[in-house]
Each structure stands twice: as structure tokens, then as C-alpha cells.
Design an enzyme around this catalytic site. Structure first.
Site, PDB file in Angstrom:
ATOM      1  N   HIS A 101       0.836  -1.196   0.000  1.00 14.41           N
ATOM      2  CA  HIS A 101       0.000   0.000   0.000  1.00 14.41           C
ATOM      3  C   HIS A 101       0.871   1.247   0.000  1.00 14.41           C
ATOM      4  CE1 HIS A 101      -4.103  -1.370   0.102  1.00 14.41           C
ATOM      5  NE2 HIS A 101      -3.791  -2.308   0.963  1.00 14.41           N
ATOM      6  N   LYS A 134     -13.190   5.751   7.431  1.00 15.01           N
ATOM      7  CA  LYS A 134     -13.269   7.012   6.688  1.00 15.01           C
ATOM      8  C   LYS A 134     -14.721   7.415   6.471  1.00 15.01           C
ATOM      9  CE  LYS A 134     -11.957   7.126   2.338  1.00 15.01           C
ATOM     10  NZ  LYS A 134     -13.051   7.729   1.516  1.00 15.01           N
TER      11      LYS A 134
END
Length: 960
Positions: free
Chosen positions: A161, A609
């Protein structure tokens, strides 16, 4: 980094296991590494730069540890006066100090564990020995534990990532430093210690002269190689050895298992390979246009080469060790047959059948390696031999050698290498790690829309209702005719997606069925999202149907279809979707074919999020409870795949506590979880630390899966009350978080200006973009850089925001007496409910790493003063609410009161992080003012920003 030009060399090893201050050796190691870094800095950059760095260090320490406001002003003034070259030198110096402090802390963790063992202490929580003792006390038998592990699957899945900021060259040098530092704990002569210090100085000098940043974009191939380095360092040796240790622990704790023919030794009844490595690197194409069929093939070819290189080395070494002669002992007929099949015809080894057998095995391995793509086999085999059709054939031949040794006075020769090599073949096969495939559901829909249109089934598939889609897809699954035609031109996306699926089938044939066995569907929102992948698998040969009337009776599905539920709405719908999915007769038969088992992946990042820390954790918990209910009703075994990140906001935190905090019934010996970004380096770059982290997973899985549930009677009623309360608190926290992030005008502008998100996006630290789409919407931003950015500015907002508002609003409803009673309830939840205790523990860690004073400097980057003041004020108020309420619930006035070692570590680090954060803000100001004026930013300015990002990430550790 002290002023002495040479380090204080330790001439006699300290007795570290009995020192009155158990942390004194850690301080000593940090001082040594700091002095050596200072020496290197003086040698490489000169006295002037050294003096600047040392003055900044002393001032920062005075400011941070002595709370001297004058020192803060001096520090600020000094940092602003630095030249560009000085700035980069200062950033590098403090960044490397953070890296070296990490190495020293890891070594100290290893040291303390050894001290506990040497002192005869009781097994520590997180060890398998501790888990077995708990299970024994609870009345769980050894037979039950072995049966549990026979069907278990514990799989850490490595993912790449865009917050992995370390270069492999840096990691290699740091591993050498860790090894050299560990050597200092052994008895040495004064000269040996001086030599060791000089070697340390040399490796630190190598670090200083090595480029910390990448100047070119990281490719998927680079990410594959980075991941493979951890296999070579840790997994290849530590995993098989861990199996041996666990088997030995079970034999020690439950000695009666040898009775009634259950096997007298671990060799005769080995544990099945219940820990298996997974990977997304090369197979995860969700939002990564650089992943395709070629990257999947490359990933498996490199994985296979890596494991076969290991096998070849081990077989060669084993051949040198097993010099057993038939003039001394007998061997089994099977071993003689294996030796006679060898291409080795040397008279010198005519009485050494083990060596001849291993020379033959080596030849077969070499032939296999070449068949699977290896081009550089270092040691030439004696002669040609047939390749292995499967890894199991290799394992069987090693078993023949082991069996012969065991019955011919050679048991002592099995353990050093042979047993662990055989275990490695069972764990890693010829594929090393199972490669998961992942793609977004909307891509599958787009591909099928095109296929259906060209096949004249329907031109409007993507416009059909959900019921219409399900009916059409089920109809397709009973229709043997293909949709795809080689005589029609399709879009590049459709051709690519079909090519990937076809390649998966070829990879499975080439490297074994475990090479690829899972396909994760991102953004699963409906049952049709799952059925679409079944149709695409049927189209590419991964789902094969019989020619019988009921075409799904003898169906064979090669790759499991796994939904990923990510957002808050998706988590809430997960159980209903899976209930409908498993109720479909065609699907039920396929699930039966895969052992009545179905995996579900839960996303910690996007849910955070989307809904904030408290709501994300609670919705994940509720989704798991509901999934257990529907799976039990369907008679299907649930395996959860936890998409955890590095930060607490993304599901990070200690894995052991996280697994134990799972709802009852969710850990049935089946668990997969992602290991992401720089967390992989933190956990697995040191073999001993890596082994400990793997053991933690096993211990937690044993405890969570086998410990009798305590939630009965009054306790179950109390748990229901806790869960009801959490529903209300979660809703309040959700509203507070959404109000700030998604409903406050200008918040997006604040985020992009008050954090280094734009600068992070420019870093060459990942093969995928920071955002899924070319927009500035928070919704489209990947959750990883979202959390990483908040860590850089020292707010770590995704790990705590909304908690204070939720609790305070609930407490303030009613009278003062009600408030007292409510606080008592919260304290009871903290003491009695592992889920809530883990939630607060993780938040405690996050809050200990936040720094409002540093964060205010980043807020100063926001050009709109009114916007800056209003949003930062809200964040500060929420931080104060959250901190105050957390202390009231836990009864701990200070952060990390229950983990003083971590508290001291963080406190000590802050003095070295402050200059990095201050300089990062100044550099960002320069960079943005230059670009705003339409001029090109100097490379040194951008390099300084990126170096500071690396240093802050290293200092905070779990920020990705």
C-alpha cells in the site's frame, strides 16, 4: 547524538537479565547508536553540520522533556534559519535516529522475553504456552486442541500500500544493525566489542550514504521483491520452527495424547499446516491499473523461485550432514529404492544411501525449478531427473528419509534440519504464498454488460433491477454456451479481466491449487455482485459445470468468491446479502463443494473514513454477530478476513487483543488478516520479532476459538445491555464525525492544506494512486493516505474523533445522579467487555501520539484564517473531550498508564520528532509558495519534505 567524536565502547557485557532497571539496556543501546550516528554525521558532513544538529537536538529535548517554553521559541528560530542543505541534513539525521531507536526497541523486546524465560517466569500472554495453560485450566483437552488445529487456517496476508516508505536497501542495512546490536548481549572480549562497534559504525555510515528515497515510481515488481525479502528473512525458517515449538508445547502441556494410539511423537502425528502465508501483491487490481495477468504470473514465478531456491539450499546442506553409512546402520527398503533412483553413481557414496537419495531429490528439485521459470540455479545437479508433478511428491520423499532415520537409530538426525524442511514443504508448497485476486464489483458489472450485449442476451444489463440481474445470472450459470467469442472485438478492460481469470487457472495448474484460491470483490453491495463473478469464472474455465440435467450438482469452483463489505451501509447489509446468497440452491451446492465453508472480508479502512472510529468498530462488531447468526442457520462455517491497516483508525493495534475482542463464534480456527505497508517491516524484518508476531496470532486464535464462552445468564444479559448502549453511542459519534468531515463547508480544503496529503501523493512509495478517482472528494480518497496524512500532522484524527462528543452527549442527558450511574456503566463496560476495553486501549495509544501544539503548526498552512480557526478549534475541543472522558472511564490520568514502556518510548521519541514536524511545515510552506507563484520547486525542497515524511512515519511506527 552527543558531542563526543568517538562512542563510549562497552568493554564488558552487562548482566542485562538481572539489572535493577530493566530498561537500562535499552537506554544504553539507544545512546550507543546515537553516538555512532553522531560520529558518522561529523565524519560525513563536517563539524559545522554536526554542531547544528546537536544544538537542535539538545534544544528539542529541553523543550519536550522539560516543558521549557523558551526552548520552544529557540527551536523554532533555529529551524527557520537553516539553509536548504542544512535542512536536509537535519531531517536525515533525526529520521535515522528514529529508525535506530526502533531497532533498539525491537532488540529490547527480544531481550526482555529471553529474560523472562531464563528467570523461569510464567508464560506471557500472547504466547502459545500461556494459551494452552488457559485452555487446560478451562477443561479443554489436548485432543480437542489438536482437532481444532487440524481444521484451522491462520493466514497473514501481505499487501502493498502507498504508505510503505522504506526502501529495501535501507531495510537490509537496518537488519544488519539489528543483528550486530543483538550480538552485544553475548559474552565478548573487549576487542570483540570494539570490533562490533566499528561494524555498527560502518553500517550506520552505509545508511547515511544510501539514498533514503526512491527517485522513480515503485512498480508492482518492486513490491513483489520487497515482500519476498520478508519470506527469506523470517517466514521460511521461523514458520516451520514455530510449528515444532507449538507441537512440543502441546506435548508438554497434554502428555496423555500419546496414549490410545494417538501418536507418541510429533513426527508420527504432525500438526497440519494451519498457518499459511497469503499475498495481494500482484493480484490486487482494485484501483491499481498496473496489475494484470502478467503481474500475477510474475508474482507466482518469483514466489516459486524463492521457495525452490530455499529448498535447493536446504537439500544440499542436508546431503552434507547425512553422511550415514550402511556399514554402520541399516536403512529401510524404501530409502534404498529412493537412493537407487538417484543419478549419482559415484563409488565414493555407494554406502551412503541418504546422500544418494538427497542428490536425486536435488536433481528433481532443479528440474522442477526450471520448469517453473527459474533461470539461475547456483549449484549444478549431478545428473538429470524427472521434475516433481506436485510439492506433495517432494514431501513424500523427505518422509521416506525421515521414516528410515526414525527406525534405524537416527531420530536425533531428524530435528536439526529435515523435520523443519519437510514442514516447510507442507506450508509453502511450490507457490510460497496464496495470491489473492481482488477487483471492484463495478468492473465485473461493466465486463458482463459488454459480454451480454455482444452475445445478444441483453443490451441493458447494468440498468436491470437487482431481481432481474439475479434471474439472468442464475440462468447463465445453467447455460453451458459461452458468452465470449474470439471473433468479436471487445474493450481493453473486458479483454484484460478475462485474461486475468484465464491466467488464474493456468497458474493453479502450474504451481498447485493453493497458488490462487480466493477472489475478493470490493464494494460488494448486492447478491448480483457475487453471482457476476461466478458467471465470469464459468466463462474462463474456473467454474466447470457437468452435463447432467442438474448442472450444479457436480460443479467445480476453483476460486472462492469472497465479498468485501467496506462502508457503513455495506456492513449493515452484509448479513442479509450472505443469507440470500447461501440460500440460492446453486450457490449452496458450490459452498458444500468447498467444505461447507465461506469467507467474508470486512474492511476496516473505508468504514472508518466513512463513519469514524467508534461507529466503524461497532458496525464491524455488529456485522460479525449477524454473520455468525445467518451462517449458523445455513450450516456453513464462517471464515472472516479482516482488512486491518497499520493505524488504529484502520483497524490497527495489537493483533492479539484484537482477535480476543472479536464477538463470540467469529473465530473458529479460521481467520485471515492483512498486514499492510510499513507494518510488515515493523513486524517481520527481525526474525525473532516476526516469530513472536506469528505466535501471537496462533495463541489468540486458540483462545478465541476454544475458550468456553462466559456470556451466560446474568453476564449475557449485561452484555446485551452494553450492546444496546453502544448502538446509541455509535449513532452520536457517527453524527459528530460526519458533521465535521462531510457536512462542514470547506473541510476538504482544510484537510488538503493542513496535512501533507498532496506531498504524500507525489512520493514514489507505492504502485497505486492515492485516490481512486481524479477528484479532491474525501469519498474518493483512499483510506490509507487519508489516515497516513493525519498521522504526519500529529492529529491522528481517524483514531479518536467523535468518541468524546458521543459519550458527553449521553452523559449530559438527565440528572447528576444519572450521570454518575452512566459513568459507572461505562467503567463496567471497560472492565468486563473485551471489545470495549480494546477499543479504549487503542484510542489511548492514538491519543498518546497526538500533539495539538505540533498540529497547530500544520493548521497554520491553511490560507483561509476563518476556516482554519473554526475547524481546528472544533478538533481541539473534541480532543479535550475525548481525553477527559477516556481518563474518567479508565481511571488513568496519564496516557498509556497500563503500558509504561510504550509511554516512555513515545515520550522519548517526541523530542526527535518535533524538529522533523517543524521542518516539514516550513518546507511545505516553501514548496507551496513556489508552486503558487508558477515556478518549479527545487528538488532539494521536495526531497526534504519526503525525507521528513519518512522520519515521522518511522518515529510513530503504526501510521499507515
Amino acid at each position: 547524538m552527543a558531542k563526543q567524536p568517538t562512542p563510549a565502547i562497552r568493554t564488558t557485557p552487562p548482566v542485562k537479565s538481572i539489572t535493577p532497571n530493566k530498561d537500562a539496556p535499552l537506554k544504553e543501546d539507544i545512546r550507543l547508536l546515537g553516538r555512532l550516528l553522531g560520529d558518522v554525521l561529523r565524519e560525513q558532513e563536517g563539524d559545522a553540520v554536526f554542531e547544528v544538529v546537536e544544538t537542535i537536538r539538545q534544544t528539542s529535548v529541553r523543550f519536550r522533556r522539560e516543558s521549557d517554553p523558551q526552548a520552544g521559541a529557540e527551536l523554532d528560530k533555529m529551524l527557520k534559519k537553516l539553509t536548504r542543505d542544512q535542512t536536509n541534513s537535519v531531517v536525515r539525521a533525526f529520521s535515522y535516529f528514529s529508525h535506530l531507536a526502533n531497532i533498539a526497541e525491537d532488540q529490547h523486546h527480544n531481550r526482555r522475553r529471553r529474560a523472562h524465560v531464563l528467570a523461569g517466569s510464567a508464560p506471557q500472554p500472547g504466547s502459545v504456552a500461556h494459551a494452552l495453560s488457559k485452555l487446560d485450566d478451562a477443561g479443554v483437552s489436548g485432543a480437542a486442541i489438536r482437532d481444532f488445529l487440524k481444521d484451522a487456517l491462520i493466514s497473514p496476508v501481505l499487501t502493498a500500500h502507498p504508505t510503505e516508505v522504506q526502501r529495501k536497501s535501507i531495510l537490509d542495512a537496518e537488519r544488519d544493525i539489528a543483528r550486530l546490536l543483538a550480538e552485544r548481549d553475548q559474552p565478548h572480549t573487549p576487542k570483540e566489542l570494539r570490533d562490533n562497534a566499528e561494524l555498527l559504525r560502518g553500517r550506520i555510515a552505509t545508511l547515511w550514504q544510501t539514498r533514503m528515497l526512491r527517485y522513480s515510481k515503485l512498480t508492482v515488481a518492486d513490491e513483489i521483491e520487497n515482500a519476498l525479502s520478508y519470506h527469506r528473512i523470517t517466514f521460511l525458517r521461523e514458520l516451520p520452527a514455530l510449528y515444532d515449538d507449538i507441537d512440543s508445547e502441546i506435548s508438554t502441556q497434554f502428555p496423555t495424547r500419546s496414549k490410545a494410539g494417538s501418536g507418541a511423537s510429533s513426527a508420527s502425528s504432525p500438526l497440519s499446516p494451519y498457518i499459511q502465508m497469503g499475498s495481494w501483491i500482484g493480484g490486487d487490481r482494485d484501483g491499481n491499473p498496473n496489475v494484470n495477468a502478467s503481474t500475477m504470473q510474475h508474482a507466482l514465478q518469483r514466489q516459486s523461485t524463492t521457495i525452490l531456491d530455499f529448498y535447493l539450499d536446504e537439500v544440499h546442506a542436508l546431503g552434507a550432514e547425512l553422511s550415514v553409512s550402511t556399514l554402520m546402520v541399516s536403512v529401510t527398503p524404501e530409502l534404498l529404492t529412493l537412493a537407487d533412483a538417484s543419478p549419482d553413481l559415484s563409488d565414493h557414496r555407494s554406502d551412503e544411501p541418504y546422500r544418494r537419495a538427497l542428490i536425486g531429490i536435488y536433481a528433481r528439485l532443479a528440474a522442477t525449478a526450471r520448469d517453473l521459470g527459474a533461470t539461475n540455479i547456483l549449484r549444478q545437479e549431478v545428473g538429470s531427473a524427472a521434475h516433481y508433478a506436485a510439492a506433495s511428491e517432494f514431501t513424500q520423499e523427505l518422509q521416506i528419509i525421515e521414516d528410515s532415520l526414525m527406525v534405524n537409530h537416527g531420530a536425533a538426525l531428524v530435528k536439526p534440519r529435515l523435520s523443519t524442511l519437510k514442514r516447510a514443504t507442507e506450508i509453502f508448497g511450490f507457490h510460497l504464498a496464496s495470491l489473492d485476486m481482488r477487483q471492484s464489483s463495478d468492473v465485473h458489472e461493466s465486463v458482463l454488460t459488454e459480454l451480454f450485449a455482444h452475445a445478444r442476451v441483453t443490451t441493458t444489463y447494468n440498468q436491470l433491477s437487482e431481481d432481474q440481474k439475479i434471474a439472468l445470472l442464475l440462468s447463465e450459470l445453467s447455460n453451458p454456451r459461452p458468452l465470449y467469442s474470439p471473433f468479436i472485438s471487445y474493450s481493453a478492460q473486458t479483454e484484460s479481466e478475462l485474461s486475468i481469470l484465464r491466467s488464474a487457472g493456468l497458474i493453479r495448474q502450474r504451481y498447485g491449487a493453493r497458488a490462487i484460491r480466493n477472489y475478493i470483490i470490493s464494494h460488494t453491495e448486492t447478491v448480483s455482485d457475487l453471482l457476476e463473478l461466478l458467471v465470469l469464472q464459468q466463462e474462463t474455465g474456473l467454474l466447470r459445470l457437468s452435463a447432467e440435467t442438474d448442472t450444479s450438482v457436480n460443479a467445480e469452483l476453483e476460486v472462492m468468491v469472497i465479498p468485501l463489505f467496506e462502508t457503513i451501509p455495506d456492513l449493515r447489509a452484509a448479513a442479509a446479502i450472505m443469507e440470500q446468497w447461501m440460500a440460492l440452491p446453486q450457490v449452496a451446492r458450490l459452498i458444500a463443494k468447498q467444505g461447507h465453508q465461506q469467507e467474508v472480508m470486512l474492511g476496516y479502512s473505508d468504514s472508518n473514513k466513512d463513519g469514524g472510529f467508534l461507529t466503524s468498530n461497532w458496525e464491524l462488531y455488529k456485522a460479525e454477530i449477524e454473520l455468525v447468526r445467518v451462517f449458523n442457520s445455513a450450516g456453513v462455517k464462517l471464515r472472516l478476513f479482516h482488512g486491518r491497516g497499520g493505524t488504529v483508525g484502520r483497524g490497527g493495534g495489537p493483533s492479539y487483543q484484537a482477535i480476543l475482542a472479536q464477538p463470540p463464534g467469529t473465530v473458529n480456527g479460521q481467520i485471515r488478516l492483512t498486514e499492510q505497508g510499513e507494518i510488515i517491516a515493523s513486524k517481520f524484518s527481525n526474525p525473532e520479532i516476526g516469530r513472536r508476531n506469528l505466535e501471537l496470532l496462533v495463541a489468540a486464535t486458540l483462545e478465541a476459538g476454544l475458550m468456553p464462552s462466559a456470556a451466560v445468564g446474568k453476564q449475557a444479559k449485561k452484555l446485551t445491555e452494553f450492546e444496546t448502549l453502544m448502538d446509541g453511542l455509535s449513532e452520536r459519534a457517527y453524527q459528530a464525525y460526519r458533521n465535521l468531515v462531510y457536512e462542514t463547508p470547506g473541510f476538504t480544503d482544510y484537510f488538503f492544506q493542513a496535512t501533507p496529503i498532496a506531498e504524500i501523493a507525489e512520493l514514489n512509495i507505492g504502485s497505486r494512486p492515492a485516490s481512486r478517482k481524479s477528484t479532491r472528494r474525501i469519498e474518493d480518497l483512499r483510506a490509507i493516505p487519508w489516515g497516513f496524512s493525519w498521522g504526519q500532522c500529529r492529529l491522528l484524527l481517524p483514531g479518536w474523533y467523535g468518541f468524546g462528543s458521543a459519550i458527553s452527549a449521553w452523559l449530559n442527558e438527565g440528572t447528576a445522579k444519572d450521570k454518575t450511574q452512566k459513568m459507572a456503566t461505562l467503567r463496567a463496560m471497560y472492565k468486563e467487555w473485551p471489545f470495549f476495553a480494546t477499543l479504549l486501549s487503542n484510542m489511548d495509544m492514538v491519543l498518546s501520539k497526538t500533539d495539538l501544539a505540533v498540529a497547530s503548526r500544520y493548521a497554520g498552512l491553511v490560507t483561509d484564517r476563518k476556516l482554519r480557526n473554526s475547524i481546528f478549534k472544533r478538533i481541539v475541543e473534541e480532543h479535550e473531550r475525548t481525553s477527559s472522558i477516556l481518563s474518567a472511564i479508565t481511571g488513568a490520568k496519564d496516557r498509556l498508564a497500563g503500558n509504561p514502556l510504550l509511554a516512555r518510548s513515545i515520550k522519548n521519541r517526541f523530542a526527535y520528532l518535533d524538529p522533523l514536524n517543524h521542518l516539514q511545515v516550513e518546507l511545505i510552506k516553501r514548496h507551496r509558495s513556489i508552486t503558487a507563484a508558477g515556478r518549479a520547486t527545487e528538488e532539494r525542497v521536495k526531497r526534504g519534505i519526503h525525507l521528513s515524511i519518512n522520519g515521522v512515519a518511522a518515529g510513530l511506527r503504526n501510521t499507515g
